[in-house]
Design a protein around this motif. Structure first.
Motif, mmCIF file in Angstrom:
data_model
loop_
_atom_site.group_PDB
_atom_site.id
_atom_site.type_symbol
_atom_site.label_atom_id
_atom_site.label_comp_id
_atom_site.label_asym_id
_atom_site.label_seq_id
_atom_site.Cartn_x
_atom_site.Cartn_y
_atom_site.Cartn_z
ATOM 1 N N SER A 10 12.815 5.004 7.056
ATOM 2 C CA SER A 10 12.321 5.735 5.890
ATOM 3 C C SER A 10 11.357 6.856 6.223
ATOM 4 N N ILE B 38 4.376 -8.665 4.147
ATOM 5 C CA ILE B 38 3.871 -9.852 3.447
ATOM 6 C C ILE B 38 4.965 -10.582 2.661
ATOM 7 N N ILE C 246 8.796 3.557 1.852
ATOM 8 C CA ILE C 246 8.847 4.993 1.525
ATOM 9 C C ILE C 246 7.712 5.361 0.583
ATOM 10 N N VAL D 127 13.099 -1.256 1.773
ATOM 11 C CA VAL D 127 12.822 0.091 2.283
ATOM 12 C C VAL D 127 12.002 0.935 1.298
ATOM 13 N N LEU E 277 -2.906 1.471 -2.420
ATOM 14 C CA LEU E 277 -1.713 1.039 -3.148
ATOM 15 C C LEU E 277 -1.436 2.022 -4.260
#
Ligand SMILES: Nc1ncnc2c1ncn2[C@@H]1O[C@H](COP(=O)(O)OP(=O)(O)O)[C@@H](O)[C@H]1O
Ligand SMILES: [Mg+2]
Lengths: 306, 256, 355
Positions: free
Chosen positions: A103, A237, A187, A183, A305
């Motif tokens: 990616s 995770i 990305i 994926v 995040l």
């Protein structure tokens, strides 16, 4: 100036307004109690349960003040559990590396090279498939990996293999499908970082005499590190605990930690199943916490995040 | 254009094609005549007819929708409250709270699911559609919180003060100014919360009562059998269409 | 006479920070009053206390003679133009301006009429349906003003409203604001850190430092008779200080010799500072015959500033002075760098400041 008469609820509001404490408690902590009860408390309970602190008496569970590692001990005695844990990490590491390699060029192209006017459209194109339920997408992969499926068709037509190869039921199938499923989680944060990257930095590097390769290695890559770090954790995770993919495209030799938990809870059941399952789940969380901590320490930087 | 750029571009196009491939193949085979082989033997709409008359699918679809609606309403409401408090007030433990709010998103769902199940078992709470809803809300609050908080970060508290100086009381300020300005964020949060719940498999699977099937659980039941169930392919077409609409609406809301 | 706003011994702390210290102010009706001071000196806090957006720890707030110290904002009938303007992004120009009247349940027909009048006053006729993000900075400014003024507030509070504008538009808006204030006849309290804005628009101003009011007065007063070094430095482009010991009969003994200074009581024997504005000096041939003080210096350099020439002059004690000379005639002599010149000023052009 005359004071306007206000309805009763305003009077109550005035009183609440005058106390910040009451306001914050009502607005923040009242809803947060929901999470305390239905998210955080269950963790404590499950931990206590796995340590043998609840005993079943007929239909009820009673607390007993003791700590016993019996469930943990038995878990490791259980045939195949250790291998399953090892295999889970093997899958998760390969998935993390695979998603990254696959990616990064895409995230780089979208974030750095693609003109702004196409961004919106391409991002829409990129994300739309991931709004389709992941079980369906995994099910779709079965059509591709099947012995008579798309992949084998191409491989045999191109003459790479003579006979259709068996992919479904193998490690390869599990890992490839995991990469495909996860994926987007890789990305997303890398693209987020690269898209915000000041493009003048790259031009500045060029004016200072850095070749494109140097610029990439010395500027772009280090600056995308927070994104890579976040992406790796976001993939790694949940990948360790994956059980859906091994169940759907794997076989007898692709049992993972997730499969183990799933089996204890939904196949074995009963106090023993739940106890062993809880122990397995808590070991999972423990390992994740330790590894994430080490990883962040090692690679440095903060996780971002979204 | 430089050669490396060209290579990157081609690679990206291939990548995008790759992620669409499984979905395209699902849809392709939904028109297949043969229900036993993975070879295209002829075009038919038979799978769609059989989907339409498949009561189990529509029942689970119905379950997915109504539970997701309840989950969305509750979690967006609670998410608004927490994010409003966190952006608007200073209080002790605020940073801690902010981190705790992330945990439900980071913790792998299977662990969340098993701990909740143990919790329910210990407390002697019987599994029901409501235990599923309770479980979904626990992670959806966090999603709603993050999305709305991101929106509020760019929100000027002086909007509210301006309203107050113009004579609006607290309720009027909230309904006429705060809420309308935050609406795009709230709608966006609702969409995400809805999708997370509607699409959830693992937590539902652990906390559902026997016989209660949502769409993802139904898909799992079909897909975890060996072989192929072409009803599922027809269903995939249906779901893909819904998903595209969803993705598009979400994008529109984001750019609001 | 009753005042539009009275503050009595207002203090306000945020934790450790004492933002406002024992501030007392009386602002007259229909006055354009400015609160001037460096950033962080407590201007905004003072303004927000008047608005009821903050509540003082001690002291009283009076609006039109009525104690409003505990009254919430929405019952105070004040108008406010915020630093960020805070125009509602989800409403158009018309709805923004009408907001306050709608909160007061004014009939729609009257609202239409009053919005129309207001748009004329701020010269935005025809902009009713525009979205806020389709307006220029200056236009937004006017909408914010109209929105605050339409409720006929007892006092209009403005918090650095011109801060974000370009210099040219800012200069234009200053005059515009002053005109609008005269036209509507509302009391304006204007917060700024820009002394030019305060000087241009105010009838009176208060200069603040570290939460304490240093001086209250008209632009003329604070410019001509600053009460301390801080005010002297803050107001105006530049000022010169000369230290000395006050002798009797208006004589200051300095290391430049004895200088004639304003005659004051009670300063005898004290060390004080003499403050002189740069434009108060006469040079060479222009020095009138009845001048009080003449000293000498050497021109370090000069800057041609258009309407005047700025000289930097080094005195014999090594001190540097700033001197402005009006540039009245084309080809007027400009003293070259290094030339020695005589500098003269009248004793009453200078101000004595205590240390
Ligand atoms: N809500 C607040 N919380 C904590 N400190 C504040 C708050 N508002 C203002 N202050 C502090 O009070 C002082 C005065 O601030 P302010 O009134 O905004 O100054 P000004 O408007 O003159 O720049 C500053 O030191 C500022 O940091
Ligand atoms: Mg300020």
């Amino acid at each position: 100036m005359s004071h306007r008469q206000e309805p009763w609820y305003i009077t109550i509001l005035d009183r609440i307004r005058s106390s910040r404490r009451i306001k914050v408690s009502l607005i923040v902590f009242l809803p947060f109690i929901y999470l305390i009860i239905f998210f955080f408390a269950p963790f404590i309970i499950a931990l206590m349960y796995s340590l043998g602190m609840f005993k079943q008496v007929v239909y009820e569970f009673v607390f007993q003040p003791q700590i016993s590692l019996e469930y943990y001990y038995r878990l490791f005695q259980y045939p195949g559990v250790l291998v399953a844990i090892q295999r889970s990490f093997y899958y998760a590491i390969l998935t993390t590396v695979g998603t990254f390699l696959l990616s990064y060029p895409v995230a780089y192209y979208l974030g750095v090279k693609l003109p702004d006017k196409y961004q919106e459209m391409v991002v829409l194109v990129l994300f739309t498939p991931f709004w389709v339920n992941f079980l369906l997408r995994i099910y779709g992969m079965r059509f591709i990996f099947h012995e008579l499926g798309f992949l084998n068709m191409i491989l045999t037509t191109l003459g790479i293999v003579n006979e259709p190869i068996k992919i479904l039921g193998t490690d390869t199938a599990v890992i490839l499908v995991m990469i495909y499923t996860y994926v987007i989680l890789m990305i997303l944060p890398i693209y987020g970082v690269l898209e915000k990257l000041d493009k003048e930095l790259l031009e500045a590097a060029a004016t200072l005499g850095a070749s494109p390769v140097k610029t990439f290695l010395k500027v772009t890559l280090p600056l995308s590190l927070p994104g890579i770090l976040a992406g790796s954790l976001l993939v790694f995770i949940p990948a360790v605990g994956e059980f859906v993919i091994p169940e759907l495209v794997g076989g007898a030799n692709t049992v993972t930690l997730g499969t183990v938990i799933y089996n204890f809870f939904l196949r074995v059941k009963g106090t023993m199943g739940w106890g062993l399952g809880s122990a397995a789940g808590l070991i999972y969380i423990g390992l994740i916490l330790v590894l994430s901590y080490l990883y962040i320490k090692l690679v440095g930087g903060e996780i971002r995040l979204g | 254009m430089k050669i490396t750029d060209l290579i990157l571009k081609i690679y990206t196009v291939l990548f995008l094609a790759g992620i669409y491939l499984p979905i395209a193949i699902l849809i392709f085979f939904s028109f297949n005549e043969s229900r036993s082989k993975i070879v295209f033997t002829g075009f038919t709409l038979e799978n769609y007819y059989s989907l339409l008359s498949n009561y189990a699918v529509w029942d689970s679809f119905y379950n997915s929708i109504w539970t997701a609606i309840v989950v969305t309403v509750v979690s967006v409401f609670l998410g608004i409250m927490i994010s409003y408090g966190v952006t608007r007030y200073e209080f002790k433990g605020k940073n801690m709270l902010d981190i705790l709010m992330l945990i439900p998103i980071i913790i792998p769902e299977i662990v969340e699911a098993l701990t909740l199940l143990v919790f329910l078992i210990i407390l002697g709470i019987r599994l029901s559609p409501y235990t599923v809803i309770i479980g979904h809300i626990a992670f959806d609050i966090s999603f709603a919180y993050i999305v709305i908080k991101a929106r509020m970060a760019g929100y000027d508290p002086q909007f509210e003060e301006a309203a107050r100086t113009l004579g609006a009381n607290e309720i009027q300020t909230f309904t006429k100014v705060t809420l309308p300005i935050l609406m795009p964020g709230i709608v966006s949060a609702a969409l995400i919360a809805f999708l997370q719940s509607y699409d959830d498999f693992i937590k539902t699977f652990f906390t559902r009562p026997p016989g209660f099937t949502t769409l993802p659980v139904y898909i799992w039941n079909m897909a975890s059998r060996r072989g192929f169930a072409l009803d599922l392919n027809a269903l995939a077409t249906f779901i893909v269409v819904i998903s595209i609409v969803f993705a598009y609406v979400r994008l529109k809301v984001e750019r609001w | 006479m009753s005042y539009a706003v009275e503050l009595e011994n207002i203090s306000k702390s945020f934790g450790e920070v004492q933002a406002v210290k024992n501030v007392s102010l009386k602002i007259r009706k229909n006055e354009f009053f400015s609160l001037l001071g460096p950033s962080g000196c407590g201007k905004t806090t003072t303004l927000r206390i008047i608005a009821g957006l903050e509540f003082p720890d001690t002291g009283r707030v009076m609006l039109n003679g009525e104690d409003v110290t505990d009254l919430p904002t929405h019952k105070r009938n004040i108008g406010m133009v915020f630093q960020t303007l805070a125009l509602f992004p989800h409403m158009n120009v018309y709805d923004n301006i009408a907001f306050g009247l709608r909160m007061r349940k004014v009939p729609e027909r009257e609202i239409r009429q009053r919005v129309k009048e207001m748009l004329e006053i701020v010269r935005l006729e025809g902009f009713e349906r525009r979205k806020i993000n389709q307006l220029s900075g200056g236009q937004r400014q006017r909408v914010a003003l109209a929105r605050a003024l339409i409720i006929k507030p007892a006092v209009l509070l403005l918090d650095e409203p011109l801060g974000a504008l370009d210099l040219k538009i800012r200069q234009h808006m200053m005059v515009e604001l002053k005109k609008i204030q005269k036209e509507v006849g509302t009391t304006f309290i204007y917060v700024t850190h820009d002394q030019t804005e305060a000087m241009v628009m105010s009838d009176r101003m208060a200069i603040m430092k570290d939460g304490v009011i240093q001086q209250i007065g008209s632009p003329h007063d604070v410019y001509m008779r600053p009460v301390n070094k801080f005010v002297a430095l803050f107001i105006g482009d530049a000022i010169n200080f000369i230290e000395g010991t006050y002798k009797d009969k208006g004589i200051l003994s300095t290391d430049l010799g004895d200088l004639k200074v304003p005659q004051l009581e009670g300063y005898t024997g004290k060390t004080v500072i003499l403050a002189i504005r740069p434009e108060k000096f006469f040079l060479e041939k222009n020095i009138p015959s009845d001048i009080d003080n003449v000293i000498e210096g050497r021109v370090i350099f000069s800057i041609f500033r258009g309407s005047f020439v700025e000289y930097r002059v080094e005195l014999d004690n090594g001190q540097e002075m700033v001197i402005f000379q009006p540039y009245l005639v084309a080809g007027q002599k400009i003293y070259g760098d290094g030339s020695r010149i005589k500098i003269g000023w009248y004793r009453d052009s200078a101000v004595i400041l205590s240390h």
